[in-house]
Design an enzyme around this catalytic site. Structure first.
Site, PDB file in Angstrom:
ATOM      1  N   VAL A  65       0.516  -1.171  -0.044  1.00  0.00           N
ATOM      2  CA  VAL A  65      -0.067  -0.088   0.445  1.00  0.00           C
ATOM      3  C   VAL A  65       1.277   1.131   0.082  1.00  0.00           C
ATOM      4  O   VAL A  65       0.104   1.997  -0.509  1.00  0.00           O
ATOM      5  CB  VAL A  65      -1.152   0.457   1.246  1.00  0.00           C
ATOM      6  N   TYR A 156       3.688   5.922  15.776  1.00  0.00           N
ATOM      7  CA  TYR A 156       2.315   5.330  14.852  1.00  0.00           C
ATOM      8  C   TYR A 156       1.188   6.389  15.595  1.00  0.00           C
ATOM      9  O   TYR A 156      -0.091   6.340  15.476  1.00  0.00           O
ATOM     10  CB  TYR A 156       1.772   3.876  16.556  1.00  0.00           C
TER      11      TYR A 156
HETATM   12  N1  LIG Z   1      -4.200  -4.979  17.106  1.00  0.00           N
HETATM   13  C1  LIG Z   1      -5.014  -3.595  17.914  1.00  0.00           C
HETATM   14  O1  LIG Z   1      -4.920  -3.305  19.109  1.00  0.00           O
HETATM   15  C2  LIG Z   1      -5.663  -2.583  16.878  1.00  0.00           C
HETATM   16  C3  LIG Z   1      -6.075  -1.223  17.674  1.00  0.00           C
HETATM   17  C4  LIG Z   1      -6.339  -0.423  16.656  1.00  0.00           C
HETATM   18  C5  LIG Z   1      -5.821  -0.245  15.914  1.00  0.00           C
HETATM   19  N2  LIG Z   1      -5.626  -1.070  15.208  1.00  0.00           N
HETATM   20  C6  LIG Z   1      -5.151  -1.109  13.357  1.00  0.00           C
HETATM   21  O2  LIG Z   1      -5.877  -1.677  12.877  1.00  0.00           O
HETATM   22  C7  LIG Z   1      -5.735  -2.320  11.699  1.00  0.00           C
HETATM   23  C8  LIG Z   1      -4.580  -3.980  11.917  1.00  0.00           C
HETATM   24  O3  LIG Z   1      -4.359  -4.671  12.784  1.00  0.00           O
HETATM   25  P1  LIG Z   1      -3.722  -5.972  13.085  1.00  0.00           P
HETATM   26  O4  LIG Z   1      -3.209  -5.530  14.670  1.00  0.00           O
HETATM   27  O5  LIG Z   1      -4.386  -6.521  12.424  1.00  0.00           O
HETATM   28  O6  LIG Z   1      -2.214  -5.946  12.219  1.00  0.00           O
HETATM   29  P2  LIG Z   1      -1.577  -6.912  12.484  1.00  0.00           P
HETATM   30  O7  LIG Z   1      -2.278  -7.953  12.720  1.00  0.00           O
HETATM   31  O8  LIG Z   1       0.485  -6.247  12.712  1.00  0.00           O
HETATM   32  O9  LIG Z   1      -1.291  -7.114  10.774  1.00  0.00           O
HETATM   33  C9  LIG Z   1      -1.408  -6.201   9.881  1.00  0.00           C
HETATM   34  C10 LIG Z   1      -2.050  -6.212   8.494  1.00  0.00           C
HETATM   35  O10 LIG Z   1      -1.526  -5.075   7.477  1.00  0.00           O
HETATM   36  C11 LIG Z   1      -0.480  -5.496   6.824  1.00  0.00           C
HETATM   37  N3  LIG Z   1      -0.056  -4.821   5.748  1.00  0.00           N
HETATM   38  C12 LIG Z   1       0.699  -4.359   6.938  1.00  0.00           C
HETATM   39  N4  LIG Z   1       1.732  -3.488   5.337  1.00  0.00           N
HETATM   40  C13 LIG Z   1       1.214  -3.487   4.744  1.00  0.00           C
HETATM   41  C14 LIG Z   1       1.953  -3.349   3.329  1.00  0.00           C
HETATM   42  N5  LIG Z   1       3.385  -1.936   2.894  1.00  0.00           N
HETATM   43  N6  LIG Z   1       0.653  -3.472   2.380  1.00  0.00           N
HETATM   44  C15 LIG Z   1      -0.165  -4.001   2.227  1.00  0.00           C
HETATM   45  N7  LIG Z   1      -0.786  -4.455   3.576  1.00  0.00           N
HETATM   46  C16 LIG Z   1       0.467  -4.116   4.907  1.00  0.00           C
HETATM   47  C17 LIG Z   1      -0.201  -6.923   6.773  1.00  0.00           C
HETATM   48  O11 LIG Z   1      -0.131  -7.466   5.252  1.00  0.00           O
HETATM   49  P3  LIG Z   1       1.521  -8.832   5.507  1.00  0.00           P
HETATM   50  O12 LIG Z   1       1.317  -9.828   6.137  1.00  0.00           O
HETATM   51  O13 LIG Z   1       1.328  -8.808   4.315  1.00  0.00           O
HETATM   52  O14 LIG Z   1       2.388  -7.580   5.146  1.00  0.00           O
HETATM   53  C18 LIG Z   1      -1.442  -7.372   8.153  1.00  0.00           C
HETATM   54  O15 LIG Z   1      -2.283  -7.872   6.557  1.00  0.00           O
HETATM   55  C19 LIG Z   1      -3.958  -1.591  11.090  1.00  0.00           C
HETATM   56  O16 LIG Z   1      -4.474   0.036  11.255  1.00  0.00           O
HETATM   57  C20 LIG Z   1      -3.984  -1.289  13.252  1.00  0.00           C
HETATM   58  O17 LIG Z   1      -2.713  -0.041  12.996  1.00  0.00           O
HETATM   59  C21 LIG Z   1      -5.483  -2.470  15.572  1.00  0.00           C
END
Ligand SMILES: NC(=O)c1ccc[n+]([C@@H]2O[C@H](COP(=O)([O-])OP(=O)(O)OC[C@H]3O[C@@H](n4cnc5c(N)ncnc54)[C@H](OP(=O)(O)O)[C@@H]3O)[C@@H](O)[C@H]2O)c1
Length: 248
Positions: A65, A156
């Site tokens: 992305v 972040y």
């Molecule tokens: N977990 C939480 O508590 C939490 C809280 C608030 C907000 N969020 C937000 O929710 C979203 C998902 O979080 P998550 O906890 O599921 O994170 P995660 O488990 O670390 O997963 C991150 C996802 O983003 C993808 N990604 C990262 N860099 C990328 C790139 N350059 N191009 C395309 N895909 C990319 C990864 O795919 P690849 O592995 O293929 O790179 C993976 O599918 C994020 O935006 C995060 O900031 C999460």
């Protein structure tokens, strides 16, 4: 529940974590789901299999992305094949946790590059098509950290606050074209991203959550499903908090 039959949805980072729950939820509602990933191909393949097993349809959509050219090419391919994109969920995100004095320019570039610019690139690529259709639903993943800050997460927090500003600007810019743009701000959700948090920080967060538990990816997917469905047609420019009351 909203019926997304015949709609095409692109979920960035849809192969694992919160993105996977969103991809599967939109698939259950009938949307054809384009599952984007950057490096976790195996996880994305498993997600696609689960989507098909539950009766849905979708495709894998590999691109970074943060790379505008890759995004433009991938979106063009989707539109050439399916003639439209109705739903974009900007979920892909990364974090780089450290005190400001230890964060490098590279750390900042990576976090802003993926979280903010990634959201911008994907929105720009799909909105041209949505404007022509005079219909679209865009949901951006922010975070409670973008609302209240967090020591050790300045990059972040800045990226996730930036997403809120971008969401509101786009909501105003695209409203007259029938496109809604909203953000979902999760609190602490159990995924790989949060298991990397220091134990002390996790415990501190837990003590401050009124509902006394971490959220699940499904909790977030439910909010996204609502925002992309017909029941949310009068909601735009909003930040929906899915945080157990951590911030209110
Ligand atoms: N977990 C939480 O508590 C939490 C809280 C608030 C907000 N969020 C937000 O929710 C979203 C998902 O979080 P998550 O906890 O599921 O994170 P995660 O488990 O670390 O997963 C991150 C996802 O983003 C993808 N990604 C990262 N860099 C990328 C790139 N350059 N191009 C395309 N895909 C990319 C990864 O795919 P690849 O592995 O293929 O790179 C993976 O599918 C994020 O935006 C995060 O900031 C999460």
């Amino acid at each position: 529940m909203p019926d997304l039959k015949d709609q095409i949805a692109l979920v960035t980072g849809g192969g694992r974590g919160i993105g996977k729950a969103i991809a599967l939820a939109l698939g259950r509602l009938g949307a054809g789901v384009m599952i984007n990933y950057r490096q976790s191909r195996e996880a994305a393949e498993v997600t696609l299999k689960e989507l098909v097993v539950q009766g849905g349809s979708g495709e894998l959509c590999p691109f970074d992305v943060a790379d505008e050219n890759q995004v433009e090419e991938a979106v063009k391919k989707i539109v050439d094949q399916h003639k439209k994109i109705d739903i974009l969920v900007n979920n892909a995100g990364v974090t780089s946790d450290n005190l400001l004095v230890r964060l490098t320019a590279e750390d900042w570039n990576r976090v802003i590059g993926v979280n903010v610019k990634g959201t911008v690139h994907c929105t720009k690529a799909v909105c041209r098509r949505m404007i022509r259709e005079r219909y679209g639903r865009i949901v951006n993943l922010s975070s409670v950290v973008g609302q209240i800050g967090n020591a050790g997460q300045s990059a972040y927090a800045a990226s996730k606050a930036g997403i809120i500003g971008f969401t509101k600007a786009m909501a105003r810019e695209l409203a007259s074209r029938g496109i809604t743009v909203n953000a979902v701000a999760p609190g602490l959700i159990d995924t790989e991203m949060t298991t990397r948090l220091p134990e002390k920080l996790r415990d501190e967060f837990l003590r401050s959550i009124p509902l006394a538990r971490f959220g699940t990816s499904q909790d977030v997917a439910e909010a996204v499903s609502f925002l992309v469905g017909p029941g949310a047609s009068y909601i735009t420019g909003q930040v929906i908090n899915v945080n157990g009351g951590l911030y209110m």
